[in-house]
Motif scaffolding. Structure first.
Motif, PDB file in Angstrom:
ATOM      1  N   ASP A 108       0.837  -1.186   0.000  1.00 35.00           N
ATOM      2  CA  ASP A 108       0.000   0.000   0.000  1.00 35.00           C
ATOM      3  C   ASP A 108       0.881   1.250   0.000  1.00 35.00           C
ATOM      4  OD1 ASP A 108      -2.869  -1.063   0.340  1.00 35.00           O
ATOM      5  OD2 ASP A 108      -1.739  -2.149   1.861  1.00 35.00           O
ATOM      6  N   GLN A 109       0.212   2.416  -0.005  1.00 38.66           N
ATOM      7  CA  GLN A 109       0.949   3.671  -0.062  1.00 38.66           C
ATOM      8  C   GLN A 109       1.549   4.067   1.279  1.00 38.66           C
ATOM      9  OE1 GLN A 109       1.506   5.170  -3.028  1.00 38.66           O
ATOM     10  NE2 GLN A 109       0.502   3.309  -3.748  1.00 38.66           N
ATOM     11  N   SER A 110       0.977   3.587   2.362  1.00 44.58           N
ATOM     12  CA  SER A 110       1.450   3.986   3.680  1.00 44.58           C
ATOM     13  C   SER A 110       1.498   2.786   4.598  1.00 44.58           C
ATOM     14  CB  SER A 110       0.538   5.056   4.281  1.00 44.58           C
ATOM     15  OG  SER A 110      -0.702   4.500   4.672  1.00 44.58           O
ATOM     16  N   VAL A 111       2.267   2.929   5.662  1.00 46.81           N
ATOM     17  CA  VAL A 111       2.363   1.887   6.671  1.00 46.81           C
ATOM     18  C   VAL A 111       0.987   1.592   7.269  1.00 46.81           C
ATOM     19  CG1 VAL A 111       3.274   1.395   8.957  1.00 46.81           C
ATOM     20  CG2 VAL A 111       4.777   2.317   7.198  1.00 46.81           C
ATOM     21  N   ALA A 112       0.219   2.648   7.558  1.00 45.23           N
ATOM     22  CA  ALA A 112      -1.089   2.463   8.186  1.00 45.23           C
ATOM     23  C   ALA A 112      -2.033   1.671   7.287  1.00 45.23           C
ATOM     24  CB  ALA A 112      -1.695   3.818   8.538  1.00 45.23           C
ATOM     25  N   GLU A 113      -2.026   1.940   5.989  1.00 43.36           N
ATOM     26  CA  GLU A 113      -2.914   1.223   5.081  1.00 43.36           C
ATOM     27  C   GLU A 113      -2.557  -0.259   5.025  1.00 43.36           C
ATOM     28  OE1 GLU A 113      -2.320   3.367   1.529  1.00 43.36           O
ATOM     29  OE2 GLU A 113      -3.605   5.048   2.109  1.00 43.36           O
ATOM     30  N   SER A 114      -1.271  -0.570   5.014  1.00 50.95           N
ATOM     31  CA  SER A 114      -0.858  -1.968   4.974  1.00 50.95           C
ATOM     32  C   SER A 114      -1.269  -2.705   6.235  1.00 50.95           C
ATOM     33  CB  SER A 114       0.668  -2.044   4.792  1.00 50.95           C
ATOM     34  OG  SER A 114       1.060  -1.482   3.567  1.00 50.95           O
ATOM     35  N   ILE A 115      -1.045  -2.073   7.393  1.00 51.22           N
ATOM     36  CA  ILE A 115      -1.388  -2.709   8.662  1.00 51.22           C
ATOM     37  C   ILE A 115      -2.883  -2.965   8.761  1.00 51.22           C
ATOM     38  CG2 ILE A 115      -1.428  -2.369  11.167  1.00 51.22           C
ATOM     39  CD1 ILE A 115       1.142  -0.801  10.908  1.00 51.22           C
ATOM     40  N   SER A 116      -3.689  -2.043   8.221  1.00 43.27           N
ATOM     41  CA  SER A 116      -5.141  -2.139   8.396  1.00 43.27           C
ATOM     42  C   SER A 116      -5.749  -3.330   7.672  1.00 43.27           C
ATOM     43  CB  SER A 116      -5.808  -0.848   7.903  1.00 43.27           C
ATOM     44  OG  SER A 116      -5.685  -0.714   6.499  1.00 43.27           O
ATOM     45  N   ARG A 117      -4.994  -4.029   6.840  1.00 41.38           N
ATOM     46  CA  ARG A 117      -5.526  -5.188   6.135  1.00 41.38           C
ATOM     47  C   ARG A 117      -5.302  -6.498   6.895  1.00 41.38           C
ATOM     48  NH1 ARG A 117      -7.169  -2.909   1.674  1.00 41.38           N
ATOM     49  NH2 ARG A 117      -5.944  -1.308   0.623  1.00 41.38           N
ATOM     50  N   LEU A 118      -4.663  -6.424   8.045  1.00 40.92           N
ATOM     51  CA  LEU A 118      -4.383  -7.632   8.813  1.00 40.92           C
ATOM     52  C   LEU A 118      -5.579  -8.016   9.685  1.00 40.92           C
ATOM     53  CD1 LEU A 118      -0.717  -6.815   9.862  1.00 40.92           C
ATOM     54  CD2 LEU A 118      -1.464  -8.505   8.171  1.00 40.92           C
ATOM     55  N   PRO A 119      -5.693  -9.297  10.064  1.00 35.91           N
ATOM     56  CA  PRO A 119      -6.824  -9.732  10.894  1.00 35.91           C
ATOM     57  C   PRO A 119      -6.882  -8.992  12.223  1.00 35.91           C
ATOM     58  CG  PRO A 119      -5.680 -11.628   9.950  1.00 35.91           C
ATOM     59  CD  PRO A 119      -4.845 -10.433   9.635  1.00 35.91           C
ATOM     60  N   GLY A 120      -8.074  -8.518  12.574  1.00 34.92           N
ATOM     61  CA  GLY A 120      -8.272  -7.834  13.837  1.00 34.92           C
ATOM     62  C   GLY A 120      -7.768  -6.416  13.872  1.00 34.92           C
ATOM     63  N   VAL A 121      -7.397  -5.862  12.727  1.00 32.33           N
ATOM     64  CA  VAL A 121      -6.821  -4.524  12.661  1.00 32.33           C
ATOM     65  C   VAL A 121      -7.719  -3.638  11.800  1.00 32.33           C
ATOM     66  CG1 VAL A 121      -4.790  -3.161  12.046  1.00 32.33           C
ATOM     67  CG2 VAL A 121      -4.512  -5.502  12.856  1.00 32.33           C
ATOM     68  N   SER A 122      -7.910  -2.392  12.224  1.00 31.10           N
ATOM     69  CA  SER A 122      -8.701  -1.439  11.450  1.00 31.10           C
ATOM     70  C   SER A 122      -8.042  -0.069  11.516  1.00 31.10           C
ATOM     71  CB  SER A 122     -10.149  -1.361  11.954  1.00 31.10           C
ATOM     72  OG  SER A 122     -10.172  -1.040  13.333  1.00 31.10           O
ATOM     73  N   ALA A 123      -8.367   0.782  10.551  1.00 34.88           N
ATOM     74  CA  ALA A 123      -7.763   2.107  10.472  1.00 34.88           C
ATOM     75  C   ALA A 123      -8.837   3.181  10.481  1.00 34.88           C
ATOM     76  CB  ALA A 123      -6.913   2.245   9.203  1.00 34.88           C
ATOM     77  N   GLN A 124      -8.568   4.279  11.169  1.00 36.25           N
ATOM     78  CA  GLN A 124      -9.422   5.459  11.093  1.00 36.25           C
ATOM     79  C   GLN A 124      -8.788   6.444  10.130  1.00 36.25           C
ATOM     80  OE1 GLN A 124     -10.571   7.479  14.782  1.00 36.25           O
ATOM     81  NE2 GLN A 124     -10.561   9.445  13.714  1.00 36.25           N
ATOM     82  N   ARG A 125      -9.571   6.898   9.165  1.00 34.75           N
ATOM     83  CA  ARG A 125      -9.064   7.900   8.232  1.00 34.75           C
ATOM     84  C   ARG A 125      -8.957   9.254   8.917  1.00 34.75           C
ATOM     85  NH1 ARG A 125     -12.460   7.617   2.750  1.00 34.75           N
ATOM     86  NH2 ARG A 125     -14.232   7.443   4.166  1.00 34.75           N
ATOM     87  N   GLY A 126      -7.941  10.010   8.546  1.00 29.47           N
ATOM     88  CA  GLY A 126      -7.830  11.367   9.043  1.00 29.47           C
ATOM     89  C   GLY A 126      -8.969  12.210   8.521  1.00 29.47           C
ATOM     90  N   ARG A 127      -9.586  12.993   9.393  1.00 29.09           N
ATOM     91  CA  ARG A 127     -10.744  13.797   8.992  1.00 29.09           C
ATOM     92  C   ARG A 127     -10.380  14.740   7.856  1.00 29.09           C
ATOM     93  NH1 ARG A 127     -13.353  18.001  13.163  1.00 29.09           N
ATOM     94  NH2 ARG A 127     -14.801  16.398  13.871  1.00 29.09           N
ATOM     95  N   SER A 128      -9.177  15.266   7.859  1.00 26.11           N
ATOM     96  CA  SER A 128      -8.777  16.244   6.844  1.00 26.11           C
ATOM     97  C   SER A 128      -8.184  15.599   5.604  1.00 26.11           C
ATOM     98  CB  SER A 128      -7.774  17.237   7.433  1.00 26.11           C
ATOM     99  OG  SER A 128      -8.348  17.965   8.490  1.00 26.11           O
ATOM    100  N   SER A 129      -7.323  14.600   5.791  1.00 27.11           N
ATOM    101  CA  SER A 129      -6.594  14.037   4.656  1.00 27.11           C
ATOM    102  C   SER A 129      -7.331  12.904   3.962  1.00 27.11           C
ATOM    103  CB  SER A 129      -5.226  13.534   5.117  1.00 27.11           C
ATOM    104  OG  SER A 129      -5.374  12.410   5.973  1.00 27.11           O
ATOM    105  N   GLY A 130      -8.168  12.168   4.706  1.00 29.55           N
ATOM    106  CA  GLY A 130      -8.829  11.011   4.121  1.00 29.55           C
ATOM    107  C   GLY A 130      -7.945   9.784   4.062  1.00 29.55           C
ATOM    108  N   LYS A 131      -6.715   9.872   4.530  1.00 29.20           N
ATOM    109  CA  LYS A 131      -5.795   8.745   4.499  1.00 29.20           C
ATOM    110  C   LYS A 131      -5.857   7.978   5.818  1.00 29.20           C
ATOM    111  CE  LYS A 131      -2.582  11.223   1.488  1.00 29.20           C
ATOM    112  NZ  LYS A 131      -1.191  11.730   1.331  1.00 29.20           N
TER     113      LYS A 131
END
Length: 962
Positions: A108-131
């Motif tokens: 993925d483009q960022s560390v956070a996006e890659s991590i968020s695809r693992l089991p039991g892991v989720s990501a919150q998008r930044g309100r301003s950036s959308g990332k």
């Protein structure tokens, strides 16, 4: 004046080494293992060919790295999957892992996006950036994670302990490992997980490797309101080499990117406020009608620039000694330009210069004004700029020496982070002493705030209408004019650590190796800054100035054009700064010192139990913490102005000390046929955010309740960590190194957690002779009152399950060679309710809230095809509604409900297999293909009160490796 406080007398002190249920459980299991017939053969071996980094058990900062040389194979997606599976399979703990598909490239483009695809892991998008910005593991908020770089703790620029993930360009990471169960030799662990970011190590490679990547980006594509798109570019270089007969290794990575985001449409309904506004008719002279309370439409444009670098120098003259120096640097600048229009519609005025509106020409349906016109309307054109410059520097030096049967290690860490932010708010419109405007609205049904259309009577794109001035009188009017606001907070964080360890192979029944270690970490963090009201130069409280420039922009999705400008550099030309200090501002100035000493013991075990081969580890950490919080105490009765003279404050500090003893056990049972059953039992902690440990407070006599009482708020230097006992069970079926299926369950029993609530407090040390005390009532003349601050509660639990399938379809049939799927699903529940404190968009009708960060259901899906140089992948991540955290206009962290979302990403690439272009690849990626918006709500997910649209993001790039 310094006021020191220690642990209150009479507080029971628990023995530091009292036997806990978890420790007792570990003792019982270890005793059972000692009595069994144990196997001398190791059940899992390191696959040095599969990964370009050592496996999880061998990659902590103070333990020996694998001595074998890795062979890097360029096989794209499947190489990354196989390397990650190798890490997961060979770990003695329950872990999830991601490995780079190729040198300098993550999926993925960022560390956070890659991590968020693992089991039991989720990501919150930044309100301003959308990332993807913040990571939740197993339903717990980001602050429950421990984040390490090459096994070391780092400084951060936010209030949380761990640095933001966007400080780590994906191109500089070799792999990422998430420990879901603790390992006694890993320092800096979290209650939810420990996330270890790992850069590559040059002596783990067999030859020189150079990789170059260039990427162009389009952002905000296909916005629903047709707003302008943004663009960006990114460059990275990775170089790995070995010299002097492979006794010296060098790895260097450089990355640089800059982006100007697409214009984002944002809407805020002022918390979903519905006003009952007078609307007399002949039939009902005292009639009222419901109208929207207010609105805010904004168009936001982000800008990001970041330069990152890492270097690793390794020296290994022989098999008995290795020295490694790791350097990491990340520096960036972020900006957010807001242009919009806001104002009250129905109900009372929103400021000193805003008279009550009068509803005319309304269409009433069931008591709701579906359309109408409001007179005496005051609109505010907002041109705000929020920017920050930050940098993170981390240096680690690790030395490993084998002496006889002992392998010893010494590790030194220094990490420093700084962040200088600025927040300009500017207001434009009709000066406070001039005639007001009108506004018409339509399409209102009493709840659909995002669908209402507004039409003001004046043209706010005309600079003769939108004048820079104190539009609303928000700071009090003529006595304290405010044509804008400027805040410039500065954060500095420094971490120093030393770690010593020694490991030895033994033959003590099932114990095959022992590790002894000690780590000491010193951390100092502070937040200071200047802020105050912006005044139009000249001193006239009704002063107005022409807005520089000629630009105009649409205010969000309103269809209303407004005047636009960039306020940076306007201090001294357009504005003067009225320096300001008051109780709220003093509350933002704080410093925290921590001294944490950790001694640990870990025993690696192997053997047989109930006829099953097992391996794993049993260990314990004993942690002593000394924390000192500093800040300012403000008596609001004496704070009659906003200067240091008119609002005096006391400098206060407070110290606390405590112990934590954390036993842990991890066992992996070999069920044969590539099947593994893992069991984990441990006690874990997560420390409070550093700003919660501040000593600052402010207080005043409250006269608004049923009786008078002193009331205050602040931090809590005596705050203890979140503490929990956890049980983990995982079944994993592997298909060689190609794929796996897993089922996992977990349970966390919270012994303590942190929440904000009022408690009884004696304000006597902070009172002066002029401080008013309660008159009458149960607290007449008393210095006792209520202090709202972070506190430790007890009780509660978190539990759930995780399912994961990661397999290539060639396992089913050879005709599907190249196709594969990775899918996982988690369901997490919590038995905790917290009092409602610190919400940004709740009207006060809520009694309790769920645990922050918890999405009950999270699902990730990735389908891919890879063969003959072609790679195609489609991915989707879905999470249910959850309670997230955002920053408000005063830089304070606030909780807000965020509606569940599904985000679809696509990617395709081709790598040349032969000829002079061999090693080169072309790729295209699309993020948020389905244009999922970011939605906040108050109580009903179907009626959002805040909406942000980001559009799609396209990436086009070329990668060359030789």
């Amino acid at each position: 004046m310094k006021i020191f406080a220690t642990k209150r007398a009479g507080t029971p002190v628990r023995s530091a080494f009292q036997l806990s249920p978890v420790a007792a459980g570990c003792v019982v299991f270890l005793s059972a293992l000692a009595g069994s017939v144990y196997a001398q053969e190791t059940t899992g071996t390191t696959n040095t060919e599969a990964a370009a980094v050592p496996v999880a058990d061998q990659a902590t900062a103070t333990e020996p790295m694998a001595t074998g040389v890795s062979t890097v194979k360029v096989t794209g997606i499947r190489q990354g999957i196989e390397a990650a599976i190798s890490i997961k399979k060979n770990s003695s703990s329950i872990v999830e892992a991601i490995s780079a598909e190729d040198i300098g490239k993550l999926p993925d483009q960022s560390v956070a996006e890659s991590i968020s695809r693992l089991p039991g892991v989720s990501a919150q998008r930044g309100r301003s950036s959308g990332k993807a910005a913040e990571i939740s593991v197993r339903g717990l908020s980001p602050s429950f994670n421990g984040t390490l770089l090459n096994g070391r703790e780092m400084a951060s620029t936010g209030n949380a302990r761990s640095p933001e993930f966007d400080l780590f360009p994906a191109e500089l990471m070799g792999s990422i490992v998430i420990y879901k169960t603790p390992d006694a030799s890993v320092v800096g662990q979290g209650l939810a997980s420990t996330i270890d970011l790992r850069t590559v190590q040059p002596l783990d490679f067999s030859k020189r490797v150079v990789a170059v990547n260039y990427k162009k980006t389009r952002l905000g594509v296909k916005q629903r309101d047709g707003l302008p798109e943004g663009d960006g570019k990114r460059f990275s270089l990775s170089y790995i080499d070995q010299f002097a007969n492979r006794t010296i290794g060098v790895a260097v990575g450089l990355t640089s990117y800059e982006e100007t985001g697409g214009a984002q449409s944002k809407f805020n309904s002022w918390g979903g406020w519905v006003a009952d506004i007078p609307y007399p008719t002949a039939a009902n002279p005292a009639g009222t009608a419901k109208a929207p309370g207010g609105f805010g439409f904004d168009t936001e444009v982000n800008s990001h620039e970041r330069d990152g670098a890492f270097a690793s120098l390794q020296f290994r003259p022989n098999r008995n000694f290795k020295s490694t120096v790791d350097l990491f640097y990340s520096a960036g600048e972020t900006g957010l330009k807001k242009t919009g229009l806001e104002g009250a519609v129905g109900g009372n005025s929103a400021g000193t210069y805003d008279p009550n509106g009068i509803l005319t020409n309304a269409v009433i349906n069931n008591g709701v004004a579906t359309s109408g016109t409001i007179t005496n309307w005051v609109g505010v054109v907002r041109n705000h700029y929020e920017g920050a410059e930050d940098d993170l520097k981390t240096v680690g030096w690790n030395n490993e020496l084998k002496v006889g049967d002992w392998t010893t290690a010494a590790d030194l860490t220094w990490s420093k982070a700084t962040k200088q932010a600025s927040r300009y708010e500017t207001y434009a419109g009709i000066p406070g002493n001039a005639a007001k405007d009108t506004i018409s609205f339509s399409g209102f049904n009493g709840a659909n705030f995002t669908d209402v259309r507004y039409t003001p009577g004046m043209n706010y794109a005309d600079r003769s209408v939108a004048r820079l001035t104190d539009v609303m009188g928000w700071s009090g009017g003529t006595s304290s004019p405010q044509a804008g606001y400027l805040a410039m907070p500065y954060v500095e964080d420094e971490v120093k650590a030393v770690r010593l360890s020694a490991k030895r192979d033994v033959e003590w029944g099932p114990i095959v190796a022992t590790t002894y270690g000690f780590n000491h970490t010193a951390r100092d963090k502070s937040r200071v800054g200047d802020e105050g009201r912006l005044l139009i130069k000249g001193g006239d409280p009704y002063g107005a100035a022409a807005m520089p420039g000629t630009e105009t922009a649409m205010a969000g999705g309103s269809g209303i054009m407004v005047a636009s400008w960039d306020p940076r550099g306007s201090l001294g030309t357009v504005y003067e700064l009225a320096g300001k200090v008051d109780a709220d501002i003093y509350n933002k100035y704080w410093d925290v010192k921590e001294r944490i000493s950790t001694g640990y013991f870990k025993a690696d075990v192997e053997g047989q139990l109930f006829g099953l081969d097992y391996r794993g580890n049993v260990g314990v950490q004993a942690i002593h913490t000394e924390q000192t919080g500093g800040g300012y105490a403000v008596d609001r009765a004496r704070c009659v102005g906003n200067t240091t003279v008119s609002c005096p404050a006391q400098r206060v500090t407070e110290t606390d000390k405590y112990w934590d003893v954390l036993p842990s056990m991890n066992l992996s049972f070999d069920l044969k046929n590539d099947q593994v059953l893992r069991f984990g039992l441990a006690k874990v902690v997560s420390r409070a955010n550093l700003d919660d440990l501040r000593a600052g407070q402010n207080f005043a006599l409250s006269t608004t309740g049923p009786f008078q009482i002193l009331n205050g708020s602040g931090g809590n230097p005596q705050l203890k960590p979140f503490r929990a006992k956890q049980l983990d069970l995982s079944y994993e079926k592997y298909f060689g190194k190609k794929g796996y299926v897993s089922v996992a369950g977990f349970y966390k029993k919270l012994d303590t957690y942190i929440y904000r609530a009022p408690r009884a407090f004696d304000f006597a040390p902070y009172l002066t002779p002029t401080t008013p005390l309660p008159v009458g009532g149960p607290f007449a003349g008393s210095t006792m009152g209520l202090m709202t601050q972070p506190m430790n509660g007890d009780g509660g639990n978190i539990y759930g399950y995780e399912l994961a399938v990661n397999v290539p379809f060639e396992l089913i049939t050879k005709y599907l060679d190249g196709f594969g799927i990775a899918v996982n699903h988690s369901d997490t529940r919590s038995g905790i309710d917290l009092p409602e404190i610190g919400f940004e968009n709740v009207n006060g009708d809520m009694v309790s809230i769920p645990l922050p960060g918890l999405s009950r259901k999270v699902t990730n899906l990735r389908l891919y095809y890879e063969k003959n140089g072609f790679q195609v992948a489609a991915a989707a991540r879905k999470r249910s509604n959850f309670l997230g955290q955002v920053s408000d206009y005063q830089d304070n962290a606030q909780l807000t409900f965020i509606k569940g979302e599904t985000i679809v990403d696509l990617q395709a690439s081709y790598e040349f297999q032969t000829g002079w272009l061999k090693g080169a690849s072309l790729y295209v990626q699309a993020q948020n293909w389905n244009n999922a918006p970011f939605l906040e709500y108050t109580s009903d997910p179907e009626n959002p009160t805040n909406r942000v649209d980001y559009g799609r993001t396209y990436h086009f790039g070329v990668n060359y490796k030789f």
